[in-house]
Each structure stands twice: as C-alpha cells, then as structure tokens.
Design a protein around this motif. Structure first.
Motif, PDB file in Angstrom:
ATOM      1  N   ILE A  36       1.961   9.314  -7.111  1.00  0.00           N
ATOM      2  CA  ILE A  36       1.686   7.947  -6.676  1.00  0.00           C
ATOM      3  C   ILE A  36       2.092   6.894  -7.714  1.00  0.00           C
ATOM      4  N   PRO A  37       1.749   7.038  -9.001  1.00  0.00           N
ATOM      5  CA  PRO A  37       2.135   5.988  -9.954  1.00  0.00           C
ATOM      6  C   PRO A  37       3.652   5.786 -10.054  1.00  0.00           C
ATOM      7  N   PHE A  38       4.410   6.872  -9.930  1.00  0.00           N
ATOM      8  CA  PHE A  38       5.866   6.715  -9.990  1.00  0.00           C
ATOM      9  C   PHE A  38       6.376   5.916  -8.794  1.00  0.00           C
ATOM     10  N   PHE A  39       5.932   6.279  -7.593  1.00  0.00           N
ATOM     11  CA  PHE A  39       6.430   5.575  -6.414  1.00  0.00           C
ATOM     12  C   PHE A  39       5.936   4.129  -6.354  1.00  0.00           C
ATOM     13  N   GLU A  40       4.745   3.853  -6.894  1.00  0.00           N
ATOM     14  CA  GLU A  40       4.295   2.460  -6.999  1.00  0.00           C
ATOM     15  C   GLU A  40       5.209   1.685  -7.944  1.00  0.00           C
ATOM     16  N   ALA A  41       5.544   2.300  -9.068  1.00  0.00           N
ATOM     17  CA  ALA A  41       6.425   1.647 -10.038  1.00  0.00           C
ATOM     18  C   ALA A  41       7.823   1.459  -9.456  1.00  0.00           C
ATOM     19  N   LEU A  42       8.322   2.481  -8.773  1.00  0.00           N
ATOM     20  CA  LEU A  42       9.652   2.383  -8.164  1.00  0.00           C
ATOM     21  C   LEU A  42       9.695   1.277  -7.119  1.00  0.00           C
ATOM     22  N   LEU A  43       8.674   1.209  -6.293  1.00  0.00           N
ATOM     23  CA  LEU A  43       8.628   0.163  -5.271  1.00  0.00           C
ATOM     24  C   LEU A  43       8.609  -1.221  -5.907  1.00  0.00           C
ATOM     25  N   ALA A  44       7.796  -1.405  -6.931  1.00  0.00           N
ATOM     26  CA  ALA A  44       7.733  -2.708  -7.605  1.00  0.00           C
ATOM     27  C   ALA A  44       9.071  -3.039  -8.270  1.00  0.00           C
ATOM     28  N   GLY A  45       9.667  -2.060  -8.943  1.00  0.00           N
ATOM     29  CA  GLY A  45      10.939  -2.298  -9.625  1.00  0.00           C
ATOM     30  C   GLY A  45      12.070  -2.596  -8.662  1.00  0.00           C
ATOM     31  N   ALA A  46      12.163  -1.811  -7.592  1.00  0.00           N
ATOM     32  CA  ALA A  46      13.242  -2.011  -6.617  1.00  0.00           C
ATOM     33  C   ALA A  46      13.063  -3.297  -5.836  1.00  0.00           C
ATOM     34  N   SER A  47      11.823  -3.739  -5.668  1.00  0.00           N
ATOM     35  CA  SER A  47      11.533  -4.962  -4.905  1.00  0.00           C
ATOM     36  C   SER A  47      11.564  -6.207  -5.772  1.00  0.00           C
ATOM     37  N   ASP A  48      11.810  -6.011  -7.081  1.00  0.00           N
ATOM     38  CA  ASP A  48      11.760  -7.131  -8.026  1.00  0.00           C
ATOM     39  C   ASP A  48      10.405  -7.812  -8.018  1.00  0.00           C
ATOM     40  N   THR A  49       9.352  -7.021  -7.824  1.00  0.00           N
ATOM     41  CA  THR A  49       7.981  -7.508  -7.838  1.00  0.00           C
ATOM     42  C   THR A  49       7.463  -7.445  -9.269  1.00  0.00           C
ATOM     43  N   PRO A  50       6.792  -8.475  -9.738  1.00  0.00           N
ATOM     44  CA  PRO A  50       6.201  -8.377 -11.082  1.00  0.00           C
ATOM     45  C   PRO A  50       5.308  -7.138 -11.150  1.00  0.00           C
TER      46      PRO A  50
END
Length: 86
Positions: A36-50
């Motif tokens: 879960i932490p990896f996919f949360e980080a990936l989603l934030a990074g790919a979405s350009d979300t802070p």
C-alpha cells in the motif's frame, strides 16, 4: 504506458491491496499492507500531487535502484517517463 494508464494502475492496485489488507490470513494481510505505501506514493508522484517526504523518499529509493540496474537512465524518473506519452 501513458501517464493516465500509470495513474489508473496505481489506483487499481491500491483498491485491490487495501481490500486484502484486513483479510483472514495474517501473513497475506501483512503482505498486502506492505504494498500500500508504494502504490500511494506512486499515485501521488504520477499525479503530481504534493506528497509527504516519506513517499518521495520511497519513490527516490526505487528510482535509484532502477538507475543502478540500468532500467532508467541517469537523470530520468521512472514514474515521470510515461508523461511524455500522454
């Protein structure tokens, strides 16, 4: 894979593993919670979300490993590469 496809993949994986994180098998639940932490980080990074620094650090560690393995060129960021195809 386009940026939108990468975001959708991360969203789908998050939904899948969050559902399994509280299952009856404690080992499999722990395995799911580890993703879960990896996919949360990936989603934030790919979405350009802070994102929190911990997420950025996780993505950077994965990126450094990919660079060392020769899978990502020096100076590139694996979760930003699909943006060129969107």
């Amino acid at each position: 894979m386009s940026k939108d496809e990468l975001i959708k993949f991360a969203q789908d994986q998050l939904a899948r593993w969050k559902e399994k994180a509280n299952g009856p098998d404690p080992e499999y639940s722990a395995f799911a919670r580890g993703k879960i932490p990896f996919f949360e980080a990936l989603l934030a990074g790919a979405s350009d979300t802070p994102q929190p620094w911990e997420q950025l650090g996780l993505l950077d560690a994965v990126n450094d490993t990919f660079q060392k393995l020769g899978k990502v060129s020096s100076g590139d960021t694996f979760y930003k590469l699909p943006a060129e195809e969107s």
